[in-house]
Design a protein around this motif. Structure first.
Motif, PDB file in Angstrom:
ATOM      1  N   THR A   1      62.746  48.930  30.443  1.00  0.00           N
ATOM      2  CA  THR A   1      61.927  48.085  31.305  1.00  0.00           C
ATOM      3  C   THR A   1      60.458  48.346  30.980  1.00  0.00           C
ATOM      4  O   THR A   1      60.141  49.277  30.231  1.00  0.00           O
ATOM      5  N   GLU A   2      59.568  47.563  31.582  1.00  0.00           N
ATOM      6  CA  GLU A   2      58.132  47.819  31.398  1.00  0.00           C
ATOM      7  C   GLU A   2      57.770  49.190  31.949  1.00  0.00           C
ATOM      8  O   GLU A   2      56.894  49.882  31.424  1.00  0.00           O
ATOM      9  N   GLU A   3      58.471  49.560  33.025  1.00  0.00           N
ATOM     10  CA  GLU A   3      58.275  50.881  33.617  1.00  0.00           C
ATOM     11  C   GLU A   3      58.588  51.997  32.595  1.00  0.00           C
ATOM     12  O   GLU A   3      57.822  52.954  32.426  1.00  0.00           O
ATOM     13  N   ASP A   4      59.705  51.823  31.882  1.00  0.00           N
ATOM     14  CA  ASP A   4      60.074  52.811  30.851  1.00  0.00           C
ATOM     15  C   ASP A   4      58.984  52.901  29.783  1.00  0.00           C
ATOM     16  O   ASP A   4      58.609  53.994  29.344  1.00  0.00           O
ATOM     17  N   LEU A   5      58.481  51.727  29.345  1.00  0.00           N
ATOM     18  CA  LEU A   5      57.444  51.731  28.306  1.00  0.00           C
ATOM     19  C   LEU A   5      56.200  52.470  28.807  1.00  0.00           C
ATOM     20  O   LEU A   5      55.614  53.284  28.083  1.00  0.00           O
ATOM     21  N   SER A   6      55.812  52.217  30.074  1.00  0.00           N
ATOM     22  CA  SER A   6      54.657  52.922  30.650  1.00  0.00           C
ATOM     23  C   SER A   6      54.876  54.425  30.580  1.00  0.00           C
ATOM     24  O   SER A   6      53.973  55.180  30.205  1.00  0.00           O
ATOM     25  N   GLU A   7      56.097  54.851  30.940  1.00  0.00           N
ATOM     26  CA  GLU A   7      56.360  56.292  30.928  1.00  0.00           C
ATOM     27  C   GLU A   7      56.313  56.861  29.513  1.00  0.00           C
ATOM     28  O   GLU A   7      55.838  57.972  29.296  1.00  0.00           O
ATOM     29  N   LEU A   8      56.799  56.074  28.544  1.00  0.00           N
ATOM     30  CA  LEU A   8      56.764  56.563  27.160  1.00  0.00           C
ATOM     31  C   LEU A   8      55.321  56.705  26.674  1.00  0.00           C
ATOM     32  O   LEU A   8      54.966  57.683  26.013  1.00  0.00           O
TER      33      LEU A   8
ATOM     34  N   GLY B   1      57.373  49.222  17.564  1.00  0.00           N
ATOM     35  CA  GLY B   1      56.995  48.220  18.560  1.00  0.00           C
ATOM     36  C   GLY B   1      55.790  48.678  19.379  1.00  0.00           C
ATOM     37  O   GLY B   1      54.867  47.902  19.653  1.00  0.00           O
ATOM     38  N   MET B   2      55.789  49.962  19.755  1.00  0.00           N
ATOM     39  CA  MET B   2      54.687  50.493  20.569  1.00  0.00           C
ATOM     40  C   MET B   2      53.443  50.768  19.732  1.00  0.00           C
ATOM     41  O   MET B   2      52.332  50.840  20.262  1.00  0.00           O
ATOM     42  N   SER B   3      53.613  50.933  18.419  1.00  0.00           N
ATOM     43  CA  SER B   3      52.452  51.237  17.566  1.00  0.00           C
ATOM     44  C   SER B   3      51.524  50.039  17.432  1.00  0.00           C
ATOM     45  O   SER B   3      50.330  50.197  17.187  1.00  0.00           O
ATOM     46  N   TYR B   4      52.086  48.826  17.568  1.00  0.00           N
ATOM     47  CA  TYR B   4      51.259  47.654  17.280  1.00  0.00           C
ATOM     48  C   TYR B   4      50.092  47.508  18.252  1.00  0.00           C
ATOM     49  O   TYR B   4      48.962  47.269  17.819  1.00  0.00           O
ATOM     50  N   PRO B   5      50.294  47.687  19.582  1.00  0.00           N
ATOM     51  CA  PRO B   5      49.107  47.703  20.459  1.00  0.00           C
ATOM     52  C   PRO B   5      48.270  48.982  20.329  1.00  0.00           C
ATOM     53  O   PRO B   5      47.065  48.941  20.570  1.00  0.00           O
TER      54      PRO B   5
ATOM     55  N   ARG C   1      51.502  45.640  27.745  1.00  0.00           N
ATOM     56  CA  ARG C   1      51.416  44.186  27.505  1.00  0.00           C
ATOM     57  C   ARG C   1      51.517  43.859  26.020  1.00  0.00           C
ATOM     58  O   ARG C   1      52.127  42.869  25.634  1.00  0.00           O
ATOM     59  N   GLY C   2      50.920  44.706  25.190  1.00  0.00           N
ATOM     60  CA  GLY C   2      50.951  44.458  23.742  1.00  0.00           C
ATOM     61  C   GLY C   2      52.302  44.777  23.120  1.00  0.00           C
ATOM     62  O   GLY C   2      52.570  44.385  21.980  1.00  0.00           O
ATOM     63  N   THR C   3      53.143  45.514  23.835  1.00  0.00           N
ATOM     64  CA  THR C   3      54.466  45.856  23.291  1.00  0.00           C
ATOM     65  C   THR C   3      55.491  44.768  23.604  1.00  0.00           C
ATOM     66  O   THR C   3      56.417  44.546  22.831  1.00  0.00           O
ATOM     67  N   ILE C   4      55.292  44.089  24.745  1.00  0.00           N
ATOM     68  CA  ILE C   4      56.282  43.084  25.182  1.00  0.00           C
ATOM     69  C   ILE C   4      56.583  42.047  24.087  1.00  0.00           C
ATOM     70  O   ILE C   4      57.747  41.770  23.812  1.00  0.00           O
ATOM     71  N   PRO C   5      55.546  41.458  23.435  1.00  0.00           N
ATOM     72  CA  PRO C   5      55.888  40.426  22.436  1.00  0.00           C
ATOM     73  C   PRO C   5      56.508  40.976  21.152  1.00  0.00           C
ATOM     74  O   PRO C   5      56.818  40.201  20.256  1.00  0.00           O
ATOM     75  N   GLN C   6      56.709  42.284  21.054  1.00  0.00           N
ATOM     76  CA  GLN C   6      57.253  42.858  19.817  1.00  0.00           C
ATOM     77  C   GLN C   6      58.775  42.923  19.860  1.00  0.00           C
ATOM     78  O   GLN C   6      59.391  43.821  19.289  1.00  0.00           O
ATOM     79  N   GLU C   7      59.393  41.971  20.551  1.00  0.00           N
ATOM     80  CA  GLU C   7      60.839  42.095  20.743  1.00  0.00           C
ATOM     81  C   GLU C   7      61.634  41.994  19.451  1.00  0.00           C
ATOM     82  O   GLU C   7      62.764  42.464  19.389  1.00  0.00           O
ATOM     83  N   ARG C   8      61.035  41.439  18.405  1.00  0.00           N
ATOM     84  CA  ARG C   8      61.725  41.406  17.121  1.00  0.00           C
ATOM     85  C   ARG C   8      62.194  42.808  16.740  1.00  0.00           C
ATOM     86  O   ARG C   8      63.257  42.998  16.170  1.00  0.00           O
ATOM     87  N   VAL C   9      61.360  43.811  17.034  1.00  0.00           N
ATOM     88  CA  VAL C   9      61.784  45.182  16.743  1.00  0.00           C
ATOM     89  C   VAL C   9      62.301  45.908  17.982  1.00  0.00           C
ATOM     90  O   VAL C   9      63.299  46.616  17.901  1.00  0.00           O
ATOM     91  N   THR C  10      61.643  45.728  19.136  1.00  0.00           N
ATOM     92  CA  THR C  10      62.047  46.549  20.284  1.00  0.00           C
ATOM     93  C   THR C  10      63.470  46.224  20.751  1.00  0.00           C
ATOM     94  O   THR C  10      64.128  47.073  21.335  1.00  0.00           O
ATOM     95  N   LYS C  11      63.948  45.011  20.442  1.00  0.00           N
ATOM     96  CA  LYS C  11      65.326  44.702  20.869  1.00  0.00           C
ATOM     97  C   LYS C  11      66.341  45.498  20.044  1.00  0.00           C
ATOM     98  O   LYS C  11      67.518  45.518  20.369  1.00  0.00           O
ATOM     99  N   LEU C  12      65.891  46.137  18.978  1.00  0.00           N
ATOM    100  CA  LEU C  12      66.795  46.992  18.201  1.00  0.00           C
ATOM    101  C   LEU C  12      66.851  48.418  18.737  1.00  0.00           C
ATOM    102  O   LEU C  12      67.553  49.267  18.190  1.00  0.00           O
ATOM    103  N   SER C  13      66.103  48.679  19.806  1.00  0.00           N
ATOM    104  CA  SER C  13      66.213  49.997  20.432  1.00  0.00           C
ATOM    105  C   SER C  13      67.643  50.183  20.922  1.00  0.00           C
ATOM    106  O   SER C  13      68.219  49.272  21.519  1.00  0.00           O
TER     107      SER C  13
END
Ligand code: NAD
Ligand code: NAG
Ligand code: NAG
Ligand code: NAG
Ligand code: FE2
Length: 456
Positions: A441-448, A320-324, A424-436
């Motif tokens: 949160t967006e905060e968690d993604l920023s930290e990652l 999910g994060m690789s796409y952006p 922002r580019g990771t948010i629409p990838q919920e097809r995969v990120t919802k399988l985490s």
């Protein structure tokens, strides 16, 4: 979420009549939803097996075959071997060799126009994920000439309409090890208006046959072997640690509405765990010595195994994060990739966040993270469950260092200022990120993303 008695023990000891109804209701729900299914293409494997493809096309009664590849591969042994087999068997074909490495919506559309312009009855893709995915899209839209491009693209970016019509047969001959695209119903592209990748996912896209000929991997440049191998590693790790299938929601009772990505499950686990073992044993050899046929063959099969694993279970945050990460690239030019545009190879874009991601997800299923670390060579005998994430992260960092991977997103030209765009580019990838396995949160993604700027 499905919380049935078989999968949780949140039931109290006082069995009132209400508790009984409650249990019966959840048993009923479980009959409907706690199921998993294995789907895959037919796979044929063996040294030199691609010489059979001409006969396969004859057997299919093909009259007008579309052979897709990219410019670089078009003069290399894999395409030569396939073309030779076609000629020997008198198969009529046209070659499309304009596939873009890391395809985009416009490169997909070009291949689609070519396919619509000719009435092909069978498609053959010879190449890595870029070629196989482009060929899947060309087949799909040539068979649905009235569809808009976004109709079948995953929601929320596209309309995510189900594919109802039949497609033409597609034979995939993978030359990397690899995306596993020969086993999956997924076609990924970079959607330029959004600067992020997305895709089309439907069982209908799955190739009819995957011809896995390990001789084709011998011509892979060192970095292609490394990056496509990291893709295999992440497919295996992410599918093995994905949210379990019985906790995923929604759970549509009608089989046709179930997504291909079902969450980790007892069937996909077998494939994912085995793929990880093969990666641990052979990947370094396969990258370092292009002539090590045993290692390269093993990785070629591992990419099929991991493809079956993730094709049914799904992937999660690294993908999910690789796409952006791939979509926002400005200048990074990939070593060993003979292309004329800035590019972050898919496997690299996926693996750079893996230490941070698995450190983050480990608390949800520490046993699986520890098992993965052990398979990858860590000594976990005295490791506490709460340290599982740190140990897997360290093991991955060591693995990347030994394979001379760039030192984090920073080495690709990204800085802290880019993090909001990456999130922002990771948010629409919920097809995969919802399988985490772990909600985020967006905060968690920023930290990652921040934790992935520098690795060593
Ligand atoms: N459909 C899926 O399930 C799925 C899964 C993961 C990734 N992908 C997508 O696949 C794409 C990446 O595919 P890839 O990693 O296989 O690489 P690729 O197809 O992009 O190829 C990378 C480079 O290697 C060259 N190459 C490939 N095989 C070669 C060989 N045998 N000898 C010499 N050169 C060779 C190509 O010409 C190209 O320059 C990305 O777009 C990614 O998003 C799809
Ligand atoms: C294909 O790529 C390899 C390495 O990436 C390079 O050595 C070779 O010259 C390229 N071939 C073509 C035709 O571009
Ligand atoms: C379609 O075919 C016509 C005529 O054969 C040709 O002029 C045109 O360039 C083709 N378009 C594509 C996208 O291949
Ligand atoms: C792992 O996660 C913990 C918190 O859960 C954090 O303190 C630590 O910095 C993380 N380590 C890495 C390498 O990301
Ligand atoms: Fe991938």
């Amino acid at each position: 979420r499905c919380r049935c008695p078989a999968h949780s023990n949140t039931f109290h000891q006082d069995y009132s009549i209400f508790t009984l109804y409650y249990i019966l209701y959840y048993i009923y729900m479980c009959v409907c939803v706690c199921v998993c299914q294995m789907a895959s293409s037919n796979i044929r494997y063996g040294e030199g097996v691609s010489r059979e493809i001409g006969m396969d096309l004859q057997n299919l009664g093909a009259r007008n075959v579309c052979l897709m590849t990219d410019k670089n591969l078009s003069v290399l042994p894999p395409v030569k071997a396939v073309l030779e087999s076609l000629s020997q068997n008198g198969v009529n074909y046209k070659v499309y060799d304009d596939v873009r490495v890391e395809p985009t919506d416009s490169s997909f559309k070009d291949a689609i126009a070519f396919s619509k312009n000719n009435s092909f009855d069978v498609f053959v893709a010879v190449g890595g994920g870029s070629v196989i995915d482009t060929c899947k899209a060309a087949n799909l839209y040539a068979c649905h000439p009235d569809a808009d491009f976004l109709d079948f693209v995953n929601a929320p970016i596209g309309k995510g309409k189900p594919v109802t019509g039949a497609l033409k047969p597609l034979i995939a001959v993978p030359t990397t090890a690899g995306t596993g695209s020969e086993t999956t119903g997924v076609a990924i592209f970079d959607f330029e208006p959004l600067k992020a990748k997305t895709g089309i996912a439907s069982r209908a896209l799955r190739p009819t046959l995957g011809i896995v000929d390990p001789l084709h991997t011998l011509s892979m440049p060192e970095r292609v072997a490394a990056n496509s191998g990291f893709d295999v590693l992440c497919h295996a790790l992410e599918s093995y640690t994905a949210l379990p299938y019985n906790q995923r929601s929604p759970c549509p009772p009608n089989p046709i509405n179930r997504p291909a990505y079902q969450g980790s499950n007892p069937i996909s686990d077998v494939w994912s765990r085995h793929a990880l073992n093969v990666v641990a044993k052979f990947m370094k050899r396969a990258v370092r010595d292009p002539e090590d046929l045993e290692a390269r063959s093993s990785m070629h099969l591992a990419s099929v195994f991991a493809g079956i694993g993730f094709g049914n279970a799904g992937v999660h945050l690294c993908h999910g994060m690789s796409y952006p990460i791939a979509g926002n690239v400005k200048t990074h030019s990939a070593k060993g990739y003979s292309v004329d545009h800035a590019l972050v190879p898919h496997g690299l874009s996926v693996v750079l966040t893996s230490p941070a991601v698995f450190n983050f997800t480990a608390p949800m299923c520490p046993e699986r993270h520890l098992e993965a670390a052990e398979i990858l060579g860590a000594d976990v005998r005295r490791v506490k469950r709460e340290d599982a994430g740190g140990v897997l992260a360290d093991t991955l960092r060591q693995f990347l260092l030994e394979l001379q991977v760039e030192d984090g997103l920073g080495a690709l030209g990204y800085s802290k200022d880019d993090i909001p765009a990456l999130v922002r580019g990771t948010i629409p990838q919920e097809r995969v990120t919802k399988l985490s396995p772990r909600e985020h949160t967006e905060e968690d993604l920023s930290e990652l993303f921040a934790a992935s700027m520098k690795l060593y």
